[in-house]
Design a protein around this motif. Structure first.
Motif, PDB file in Angstrom:
ATOM      1  N   UNK A 133       0.806  -1.218   0.000  1.00  0.00           N
ATOM      2  CA  UNK A 133       0.000   0.000   0.000  1.00  0.00           C
ATOM      3  C   UNK A 133       0.839   1.267   0.000  1.00  0.00           C
ATOM      4  N   UNK A 134       2.167   1.139  -0.029  1.00  0.00           N
ATOM      5  CA  UNK A 134       2.993   2.334  -0.026  1.00  0.00           C
ATOM      6  C   UNK A 134       4.451   2.019   0.226  1.00  0.00           C
ATOM      7  N   UNK A 135       5.239   3.067   0.341  1.00  0.00           N
ATOM      8  CA  UNK A 135       6.674   2.932   0.593  1.00  0.00           C
ATOM      9  C   UNK A 135       7.143   4.091   1.451  1.00  0.00           C
ATOM     10  N   UNK A 136       8.001   3.794   2.385  1.00  0.00           N
ATOM     11  CA  UNK A 136       8.577   4.837   3.227  1.00  0.00           C
ATOM     12  C   UNK A 136      10.081   4.755   3.208  1.00  0.00           C
ATOM     13  N   UNK A 137      10.736   5.879   3.425  1.00  0.00           N
ATOM     14  CA  UNK A 137      12.194   5.886   3.472  1.00  0.00           C
ATOM     15  C   UNK A 137      12.687   7.065   4.295  1.00  0.00           C
ATOM     16  N   UNK A 138      13.952   6.986   4.696  1.00  0.00           N
ATOM     17  CA  UNK A 138      14.570   8.071   5.447  1.00  0.00           C
ATOM     18  C   UNK A 138      15.507   8.840   4.538  1.00  0.00           C
ATOM     19  N   UNK A 139      15.334  10.147   4.511  1.00  0.00           N
ATOM     20  CA  UNK A 139      16.111  11.005   3.627  1.00  0.00           C
ATOM     21  C   UNK A 139      17.423  11.414   4.302  1.00  0.00           C
ATOM     22  N   UNK A 169      16.236  26.137  -9.171  1.00  0.00           N
ATOM     23  CA  UNK A 169      15.479  26.487 -10.372  1.00  0.00           C
ATOM     24  C   UNK A 169      13.975  26.299 -10.201  1.00  0.00           C
ATOM     25  N   UNK A 170      13.572  25.640  -9.115  1.00  0.00           N
ATOM     26  CA  UNK A 170      12.187  25.211  -8.979  1.00  0.00           C
ATOM     27  C   UNK A 170      11.565  25.616  -7.649  1.00  0.00           C
ATOM     28  N   UNK A 171      10.266  25.843  -7.669  1.00  0.00           N
ATOM     29  CA  UNK A 171       9.500  25.916  -6.430  1.00  0.00           C
ATOM     30  C   UNK A 171       9.029  24.521  -6.020  1.00  0.00           C
ATOM     31  N   UNK A 172       8.959  23.625  -6.971  1.00  0.00           N
ATOM     32  CA  UNK A 172       8.577  22.239  -6.699  1.00  0.00           C
ATOM     33  C   UNK A 172       9.610  21.591  -5.792  1.00  0.00           C
ATOM     34  N   UNK A 173       9.204  20.955  -4.700  1.00  0.00           N
ATOM     35  CA  UNK A 173      10.177  20.308  -3.826  1.00  0.00           C
ATOM     36  C   UNK A 173      10.869  19.133  -4.510  1.00  0.00           C
ATOM     37  N   UNK A 174      12.154  19.016  -4.282  1.00  0.00           N
ATOM     38  CA  UNK A 174      12.962  17.916  -4.822  1.00  0.00           C
ATOM     39  C   UNK A 174      13.425  17.072  -3.646  1.00  0.00           C
ATOM     40  N   UNK A 175      12.897  15.860  -3.542  1.00  0.00           N
ATOM     41  CA  UNK A 175      13.242  14.946  -2.464  1.00  0.00           C
ATOM     42  C   UNK A 175      14.264  13.927  -2.954  1.00  0.00           C
ATOM     43  N   UNK A 176      15.076  13.415  -2.039  1.00  0.00           N
ATOM     44  CA  UNK A 176      16.095  12.441  -2.405  1.00  0.00           C
ATOM     45  C   UNK A 176      16.000  11.217  -1.492  1.00  0.00           C
ATOM     46  N   UNK A 177      16.781  10.200  -1.842  1.00  0.00           N
ATOM     47  CA  UNK A 177      16.926   9.032  -0.985  1.00  0.00           C
ATOM     48  C   UNK A 177      15.965   7.892  -1.246  1.00  0.00           C
ATOM     49  N   UNK A 178      15.081   8.009  -2.243  1.00  0.00           N
ATOM     50  CA  UNK A 178      14.134   6.929  -2.526  1.00  0.00           C
ATOM     51  C   UNK A 178      14.897   5.638  -2.819  1.00  0.00           C
ATOM     52  N   UNK A 179      14.587   4.552  -2.120  1.00  0.00           N
ATOM     53  CA  UNK A 179      15.295   3.289  -2.368  1.00  0.00           C
ATOM     54  C   UNK A 179      14.779   2.603  -3.624  1.00  0.00           C
ATOM     55  N   UNK A 180      15.203   3.132  -4.741  1.00  0.00           N
ATOM     56  CA  UNK A 180      14.805   2.559  -6.023  1.00  0.00           C
ATOM     57  C   UNK A 180      15.841   2.909  -7.076  1.00  0.00           C
ATOM     58  N   UNK A 181      16.108   1.976  -7.971  1.00  0.00           N
ATOM     59  CA  UNK A 181      17.053   2.184  -9.054  1.00  0.00           C
ATOM     60  C   UNK A 181      17.797   0.898  -9.331  1.00  0.00           C
ATOM     61  N   UNK A 182      18.981   1.034  -9.926  1.00  0.00           N
ATOM     62  CA  UNK A 182      19.808  -0.134 -10.226  1.00  0.00           C
ATOM     63  C   UNK A 182      20.649  -0.485  -9.001  1.00  0.00           C
ATOM     64  N   UNK A 183      19.950  -0.782  -7.935  1.00  0.00           N
ATOM     65  CA  UNK A 183      20.557  -1.142  -6.657  1.00  0.00           C
ATOM     66  C   UNK A 183      19.780  -2.331  -6.111  1.00  0.00           C
ATOM     67  N   UNK A 204      10.301  15.673   9.040  1.00  0.00           N
ATOM     68  CA  UNK A 204      11.724  15.549   9.363  1.00  0.00           C
ATOM     69  C   UNK A 204      12.434  14.841   8.225  1.00  0.00           C
ATOM     70  N   UNK A 205      13.194  13.813   8.561  1.00  0.00           N
ATOM     71  CA  UNK A 205      13.898  13.053   7.533  1.00  0.00           C
ATOM     72  C   UNK A 205      13.023  11.973   6.905  1.00  0.00           C
ATOM     73  N   UNK A 206      11.869  11.712   7.491  1.00  0.00           N
ATOM     74  CA  UNK A 206      11.031  10.604   7.027  1.00  0.00           C
ATOM     75  C   UNK A 206      10.148  11.044   5.861  1.00  0.00           C
ATOM     76  N   UNK A 207      10.018  10.155   4.890  1.00  0.00           N
ATOM     77  CA  UNK A 207       9.118  10.369   3.757  1.00  0.00           C
ATOM     78  C   UNK A 207       8.235   9.131   3.613  1.00  0.00           C
ATOM     79  N   UNK A 208       6.978   9.354   3.319  1.00  0.00           N
ATOM     80  CA  UNK A 208       6.026   8.262   3.153  1.00  0.00           C
ATOM     81  C   UNK A 208       5.175   8.531   1.926  1.00  0.00           C
ATOM     82  N   UNK A 209       5.118   7.518   1.073  1.00  0.00           N
ATOM     83  CA  UNK A 209       4.289   7.591  -0.122  1.00  0.00           C
ATOM     84  C   UNK A 209       3.277   6.452  -0.055  1.00  0.00           C
TER      85      UNK A 209
END
Length: 303
Positions: free
Chosen positions: A153-159, A261-275, A293-298
């Motif tokens: 139902x979702x994914x969470x990670x620490x930035x 360059x953006x007003x749109x927030x740019x978040x990092x650290x999502x555990x996804x990619x060629x890893x 804080x450092x926590x992100x939840x999608x």
């Protein structure tokens, strides 16, 4: 036990040992694995010529499998997008088949979203993720199992600590994205989604930060990035800096420049990619994204 159909829509499988290990691992998990007749085909750098790979996708759609899983990424899908059996793919998804892959599979994900409105998944590939010489990653396996059991139902990670001050909330936003190189290559074509106020996630492999910046700049100048509610950066792996030439220019430099360059927030650290550690992400699903804080939840609920 799930029925998993393995097919090869992109590059030819070169690491046969990883292919075999991946199948054995899925079988050891109790799954029924069906391998497409052309999964190990080879034509130049591709897993068969264009017609062969389109037919493989058609067979995957007709398989009735719970999951249609790519053997590997590489290159080859963008050149066959006009010929994909979109009606058959949509019918298969409606009947419960989940199409899963990453990297070059981004072209498939986005084209299917544009042409059918159906949800597909960015996630593991057979060889890269299930066929590793070591045990596959526990988080990836748990996310894959959640998909099979319709429990994800979702994914969470620490930035990173440095990003804790960047906060955002996005409600009911379309999740889309994938490999940055492939996604950017679709810009200006009929297969690039026209999504406003979405959550765009991006990853890549083997691309120096200046090339990542160049592609992000193209999306920026095209107005794509500013139209999103959030940009979520996954893992950008397997590249080499040139200390004597880059002189401190690195991936974080690109991220900070983009934020400027953006007003749109740019978040990092999502555990996804060629890893090895990767979550599964539903391309085209409506999501809620929140940071604290450092926590992100999608969260996307059942899709």
């Amino acid at each position: 036990m799930a029925h998993i159909y393995v097919f090869s829509p992109s590059s030819a499988v070169r690491d046969k040992a990883a292919f075999r290990r991946g199948i054995k691992h899925l079988q050891a998990m109790g799954h029924e694995v069906e391998v497409d007749v052309a999964a190990l085909a080879s034509h130049m750098r591709f897993a068969g010529d264009d017609a062969t790979r389109i037919e493989a996708i058609d067979r995957a759609a007709a398989s009735g499998a719970d999951v249609a899983l790519i053997s590997r990424g590489g290159y080859g899908l963008t050149r066959i997008l006009p010929g994909l059996p979109y009606k058959a793919i949509a019918k298969a998804i409606d009947k419960g088949t989940q199409f899963v892959g990453l990297s070059d599979f981004t072209a498939f994900n986005l084209a299917v979203l544009v042409k059918t409105g159906r949800i597909t998944w960015q996630g593991p590939a057979l060889g890269e993720d299930f066929g590793t010489a070591e045990e596959p990653d526990d988080i990836m396996l748990a996310c894959f199992d959640d998909l099979l059991q319709d429990q994800g139902e979702g994914a969470g990670w620490q930035r990173p600590k440095a990003d804790a001050a960047i906060q955002t909330k996005a409600h009911d936003a379309v999740l889309w994205g994938g490999n940055l190189t492939v996604l950017t290559s679709l810009l200006g074509t009929p297969y690039f989604p026209a999504i406003d106020k979405g959550v765009l996630f991006l990853e890549d492999i083997g691309e120096h930060p200046y090339r990542i910046e160049r592609m992000l700049t193209q999306l920026l100048h095209a107005g794509v990035l500013a139209r999103q509610k959030a940009i979520v950066l996954g893992q950008f792996s397997h590249y080499k800096l040139v200390p004597g030439h880059d002189k401190g220019y690195k991936l974080n430099t690109v991220v900070e420049w983009l934020r400027g360059q953006l007003k749109t927030p740019v978040l990092t650290g999502l555990p996804f990619g060629h890893v090895s550690t990767k979550v599964l992400l539903p391309v085209g699903a409506k999501v809620d994204l929140v940071t604290e804080g450092r926590d992100a939840l999608m969260v996307w609920g059942h899709v």
